[in-house]
Scaffold this motif. Structure first.
Motif, PDB file in Angstrom:
ATOM      1  N   VAL A  97       0.843  -1.202   0.000  1.00 54.46           N
ATOM      2  CA  VAL A  97       0.000   0.000   0.000  1.00 54.46           C
ATOM      3  C   VAL A  97       0.877   1.250   0.000  1.00 54.46           C
ATOM      4  CG1 VAL A  97      -1.926  -1.108   1.207  1.00 54.46           C
ATOM      5  CG2 VAL A  97      -0.136   0.040   2.524  1.00 54.46           C
ATOM      6  N   ASP A  98       0.271   2.346  -0.418  1.00 57.00           N
ATOM      7  CA  ASP A  98       0.894   3.658  -0.263  1.00 57.00           C
ATOM      8  C   ASP A  98      -0.094   4.557   0.464  1.00 57.00           C
ATOM      9  OD1 ASP A  98      -1.029   4.182  -2.160  1.00 57.00           O
ATOM     10  OD2 ASP A  98       0.365   4.601  -3.793  1.00 57.00           O
ATOM     11  N   GLY A  99       0.271   5.820   0.648  1.00 57.66           N
ATOM     12  CA  GLY A  99      -0.583   6.725   1.397  1.00 57.66           C
ATOM     13  C   GLY A  99      -1.946   6.928   0.777  1.00 57.66           C
ATOM     14  N   TRP A 100      -2.025   6.832  -0.540  1.00 64.46           N
ATOM     15  CA  TRP A 100      -3.302   6.967  -1.235  1.00 64.46           C
ATOM     16  C   TRP A 100      -4.250   5.824  -0.855  1.00 64.46           C
ATOM     17  CZ3 TRP A 100      -4.050  10.364  -5.780  1.00 64.46           C
ATOM     18  CH2 TRP A 100      -5.279  10.192  -6.415  1.00 64.46           C
ATOM     19  N   SER A 101      -3.674   4.640  -0.599  1.00 63.11           N
ATOM     20  CA  SER A 101      -4.472   3.435  -0.359  1.00 63.11           C
ATOM     21  C   SER A 101      -5.123   3.423   1.020  1.00 63.11           C
ATOM     22  CB  SER A 101      -3.592   2.186  -0.508  1.00 63.11           C
ATOM     23  OG  SER A 101      -2.989   2.117  -1.776  1.00 63.11           O
ATOM     24  N   TRP A 102      -4.448   4.015   2.008  1.00 68.07           N
ATOM     25  CA  TRP A 102      -4.937   3.892   3.387  1.00 68.07           C
ATOM     26  C   TRP A 102      -6.377   4.362   3.573  1.00 68.07           C
ATOM     27  CZ3 TRP A 102       0.072   6.567   5.498  1.00 68.07           C
ATOM     28  CH2 TRP A 102       1.162   5.728   5.289  1.00 68.07           C
ATOM     29  N   PRO A 103      -6.725   5.592   3.172  1.00 69.79           N
ATOM     30  CA  PRO A 103      -8.122   6.015   3.372  1.00 69.79           C
ATOM     31  C   PRO A 103      -9.109   5.180   2.568  1.00 69.79           C
ATOM     32  CG  PRO A 103      -6.897   7.653   2.094  1.00 69.79           C
ATOM     33  CD  PRO A 103      -5.895   6.687   2.627  1.00 69.79           C
ATOM     34  N   LEU A 104      -8.692   4.673   1.397  1.00 65.32           N
ATOM     35  CA  LEU A 104      -9.583   3.827   0.612  1.00 65.32           C
ATOM     36  C   LEU A 104      -9.889   2.531   1.356  1.00 65.32           C
ATOM     37  CD1 LEU A 104      -8.013   4.166  -2.964  1.00 65.32           C
ATOM     38  CD2 LEU A 104      -9.958   5.421  -2.019  1.00 65.32           C
ATOM     39  N   ILE A 105      -8.866   1.958   1.964  1.00 61.95           N
ATOM     40  CA  ILE A 105      -9.061   0.709   2.708  1.00 61.95           C
ATOM     41  C   ILE A 105      -9.994   0.926   3.887  1.00 61.95           C
ATOM     42  CG2 ILE A 105      -7.892  -0.934   4.239  1.00 61.95           C
ATOM     43  CD1 ILE A 105      -5.536  -0.907   2.324  1.00 61.95           C
ATOM     44  N   PHE A 106      -9.779   1.988   4.635  1.00 63.12           N
ATOM     45  CA  PHE A 106     -10.626   2.214   5.814  1.00 63.12           C
ATOM     46  C   PHE A 106     -12.042   2.628   5.427  1.00 63.12           C
ATOM     47  CE2 PHE A 106      -6.537   2.324   8.033  1.00 63.12           C
ATOM     48  CZ  PHE A 106      -6.853   1.526   9.114  1.00 63.12           C
ATOM     49  N   SER A 107     -12.203   3.268   4.278  1.00 60.52           N
ATOM     50  CA  SER A 107     -13.545   3.575   3.796  1.00 60.52           C
ATOM     51  C   SER A 107     -14.289   2.292   3.459  1.00 60.52           C
ATOM     52  CB  SER A 107     -13.454   4.482   2.559  1.00 60.52           C
ATOM     53  OG  SER A 107     -14.745   4.727   2.036  1.00 60.52           O
ATOM     54  N   GLU A 108     -13.616   1.373   2.785  1.00 65.54           N
ATOM     55  CA  GLU A 108     -14.233   0.079   2.480  1.00 65.54           C
ATOM     56  C   GLU A 108     -14.507  -0.702   3.755  1.00 65.54           C
ATOM     57  OE1 GLU A 108     -12.568  -2.534  -0.322  1.00 65.54           O
ATOM     58  OE2 GLU A 108     -12.532  -1.085  -1.968  1.00 65.54           O
ATOM     59  N   LEU A 109     -13.536  -0.689   4.669  1.00 69.24           N
ATOM     60  CA  LEU A 109     -13.697  -1.422   5.918  1.00 69.24           C
ATOM     61  C   LEU A 109     -14.933  -0.949   6.676  1.00 69.24           C
ATOM     62  CD1 LEU A 109     -12.424  -3.436   8.001  1.00 69.24           C
ATOM     63  CD2 LEU A 109     -11.326  -1.427   9.016  1.00 69.24           C
ATOM     64  N   SER A 110     -15.119   0.367   6.731  1.00 64.91           N
ATOM     65  CA  SER A 110     -16.278   0.919   7.432  1.00 64.91           C
ATOM     66  C   SER A 110     -17.582   0.463   6.791  1.00 64.91           C
ATOM     67  CB  SER A 110     -16.207   2.452   7.435  1.00 64.91           C
ATOM     68  OG  SER A 110     -15.065   2.900   8.120  1.00 64.91           O
ATOM     69  N   ALA A 111     -17.621   0.468   5.458  1.00 68.60           N
ATOM     70  CA  ALA A 111     -18.833   0.037   4.758  1.00 68.60           C
ATOM     71  C   ALA A 111     -19.108  -1.446   4.983  1.00 68.60           C
ATOM     72  CB  ALA A 111     -18.703   0.340   3.268  1.00 68.60           C
ATOM     73  N   LEU A 112     -18.056  -2.257   4.935  1.00 68.90           N
ATOM     74  CA  LEU A 112     -18.224  -3.696   5.137  1.00 68.90           C
ATOM     75  C   LEU A 112     -18.602  -4.014   6.579  1.00 68.90           C
ATOM     76  CD1 LEU A 112     -15.149  -4.857   3.038  1.00 68.90           C
ATOM     77  CD2 LEU A 112     -17.549  -5.291   2.476  1.00 68.90           C
ATOM     78  N   TYR A 113     -18.032  -3.285   7.527  1.00 68.64           N
ATOM     79  CA  TYR A 113     -18.339  -3.502   8.945  1.00 68.64           C
ATOM     80  C   TYR A 113     -19.802  -3.156   9.230  1.00 68.64           C
ATOM     81  CZ  TYR A 113     -17.925  -3.143  14.039  1.00 68.64           C
ATOM     82  OH  TYR A 113     -18.090  -3.301  15.386  1.00 68.64           O
ATOM     83  N   ALA A 114     -20.287  -2.095   8.566  1.00 64.81           N
ATOM     84  CA  ALA A 114     -21.683  -1.682   8.748  1.00 64.81           C
ATOM     85  C   ALA A 114     -22.626  -2.423   7.811  1.00 64.81           C
ATOM     86  CB  ALA A 114     -21.808  -0.181   8.516  1.00 64.81           C
ATOM     87  N   ASP A 115     -22.059  -3.352   6.997  1.00 64.10           N
ATOM     88  CA  ASP A 115     -22.840  -4.116   6.031  1.00 64.10           C
ATOM     89  C   ASP A 115     -23.561  -3.196   5.055  1.00 64.10           C
ATOM     90  OD1 ASP A 115     -23.588  -6.486   4.861  1.00 64.10           O
ATOM     91  OD2 ASP A 115     -25.420  -6.694   6.046  1.00 64.10           O
ATOM     92  N   GLU A 116     -22.854  -2.150   4.637  1.00 60.37           N
ATOM     93  CA  GLU A 116     -23.403  -1.205   3.652  1.00 60.37           C
ATOM     94  C   GLU A 116     -22.559  -1.330   2.385  1.00 60.37           C
ATOM     95  OE1 GLU A 116     -23.167   2.539   5.577  1.00 60.37           O
ATOM     96  OE2 GLU A 116     -24.760   2.102   7.033  1.00 60.37           O
ATOM     97  N   THR A 117     -22.711  -2.453   1.710  1.00 58.01           N
ATOM     98  CA  THR A 117     -21.849  -2.758   0.570  1.00 58.01           C
ATOM     99  C   THR A 117     -22.414  -2.281  -0.760  1.00 58.01           C
ATOM    100  OG1 THR A 117     -22.902  -4.931   0.369  1.00 58.01           O
ATOM    101  CG2 THR A 117     -20.922  -4.778   1.743  1.00 58.01           C
ATOM    102  N   ALA A 118     -23.647  -1.769  -0.764  1.00 52.65           N
ATOM    103  CA  ALA A 118     -24.275  -1.383  -2.029  1.00 52.65           C
ATOM    104  C   ALA A 118     -23.495  -0.284  -2.739  1.00 52.65           C
ATOM    105  CB  ALA A 118     -25.711  -0.926  -1.777  1.00 52.65           C
ATOM    106  N   GLY A 119     -22.857   0.611  -1.955  1.00 57.45           N
ATOM    107  CA  GLY A 119     -22.160   1.731  -2.566  1.00 57.45           C
ATOM    108  C   GLY A 119     -20.714   1.464  -2.918  1.00 57.45           C
ATOM    109  N   LEU A 120     -20.218   0.251  -2.669  1.00 55.08           N
ATOM    110  CA  LEU A 120     -18.819  -0.042  -2.958  1.00 55.08           C
ATOM    111  C   LEU A 120     -18.588  -0.148  -4.465  1.00 55.08           C
ATOM    112  CD1 LEU A 120     -17.818  -2.688  -0.242  1.00 55.08           C
ATOM    113  CD2 LEU A 120     -17.219  -0.275  -0.353  1.00 55.08           C
ATOM    114  N   SER A 121     -17.544   0.512  -4.932  1.00 59.42           N
ATOM    115  CA  SER A 121     -17.225   0.502  -6.354  1.00 59.42           C
ATOM    116  C   SER A 121     -16.564  -0.819  -6.731  1.00 59.42           C
ATOM    117  CB  SER A 121     -16.282   1.656  -6.686  1.00 59.42           C
ATOM    118  OG  SER A 121     -16.840   2.899  -6.304  1.00 59.42           O
TER     119      SER A 121
END
Length: 310
Positions: A97-121
């Motif tokens: 990963v690089d610095g660009w990747s970190w917020p993307l990973i945590f954004s996905e993690l938050s959506a998956l943790y909340a089971d809100e996967t409909a908006g994932l690209s």
């Protein structure tokens, strides 16, 4: 479970790096693997004790490192600090990963943790980026770098204190300087006044330091670029390193007006963005600097990644 799904979505997070004989290393994707995970309970400690345990844990994580041939190059620890409060410690290798990747990973993690996967690209795989790199014609880039490095004959040395031996440049040291809010505001205002970025100001300041201590009007230093190049669909959402270190050749013109010189440097740095995927060995070969000598001794890294509130 959320972290496991993140790894499932992104093959780059399930890769190993193996050396087969004398050949180049290969990046191998593992389809199915277990996520290293541990849970700790720190509720028996006060805030000071928890802070001490956290420091010890982070030191141990750094010491442990990773074996590149045994994925995943990711570890996670969940430390419970209060009945309803936790600390999540994520350890990973910079090859993934690089610095660009970190917020993307945590954004996905938050959506998956909340089971809100409909908006994932849909995922843009790192392999698509590698295929794009391999298909590129570097002829124009090599011509550009040959022109840019035409007058670079040797490395610009890192400054040393008067009387200090040059070998001290190779010794490990860490110096931390933090700017207060008023100084930061003043620098921000200066950058806006001259229509440049704070990164350009830092590059200009470092150029002056190198010029003053080396006695040269032309100096070269490295700068880290981590943007996502155009040409790959969905690359702005891709997880994986796109970091490259490029040489910046600066002419320190003492006769030029500050505003003019800063804007010229700003435009020069901006032009490098379209050349940021040129492999550094290829860039080095475009210069007269011998292959056994580094192209630059100093590296300027600007970390300024925007993290969404959600």
């Amino acid at each position: 479970a959320a972290w496991t799904r993140v790894l499932e979505r992104h093959p780059i997070l399930r890769t190993a790096f193996v050396q087969l004989g004398a050949s180049k290393p290969y990046q191998v994707v593992i389809d199915d693997l277990d996520l290293p995970w541990q849970e700790l309970d720190w509720r028996d400690c006060d805030a000071e004790g928890q802070a001490s345990r956290l420091r010890e844990l982070l030191d141990e994580e750094r010491r442990q490192g990773f074996n590149l041939e045994h994925p995943p190059l990711v570890r996670l620890t969940l430390a419970r600090t209060r009945d309803a409060e936790y600390r999540l410690i994520w350890t990973t290798h910079h090859l993934l990963v690089d610095g660009w990747s970190w917020p993307l990973i945590f954004s996905e993690l938050s959506a998956l943790y909340a089971d809100e996967t409909a908006g994932l690209s849909p995922v843009c795989g790192y392999r698509e980026y590698i295929d794009w790199l391999k298909s590129r014609d570097w002829t124009d880039d090599k011509r550009f770098w040959s022109d840019a490095l035409a007058n670079v004959l040797e490395t610009t040395p890192i400054p040393v204190a008067p009387g200090e031996p040059a070998e001290s440049r190779d010794q490990d040291a860490e110096i931390v300087r933090r700017l207060d809010a008023s100084t930061t505001s003043a620098l921000t205002l200066m950058a806006r006044t001259h229509h440049v970025t704070l990164g350009t100001l830092l590059g200009a300041a470092w150029s002056l330091v190198l010029s003053h201590h080396s006695g040269r009007s032309d100096v070269v230093f490295g700068a880290s670029f981590a943007g996502r190049p155009e040409g790959v669909a969905g690359i702005e959402r891709m997880i994986g390193p796109c970091v490259n270190n490029l040489p910046i050749v600066v002419q320190v013109d003492e006769q030029a007006r500050v505003s003019e010189w800063l804007r010229r440097l700003h435009a020069q740095i901006g032009e490098l963005t379209s050349r940021q995927t040129t492999p550094l060995p290829e860039i080095h070969a475009c210069s007269a600097v011998p292959s056994w000598m580094r192209l630059f001794d100093s590296l300027l890294v600007i970390q300024n990644y925007i993290v969404a509130a959600n």
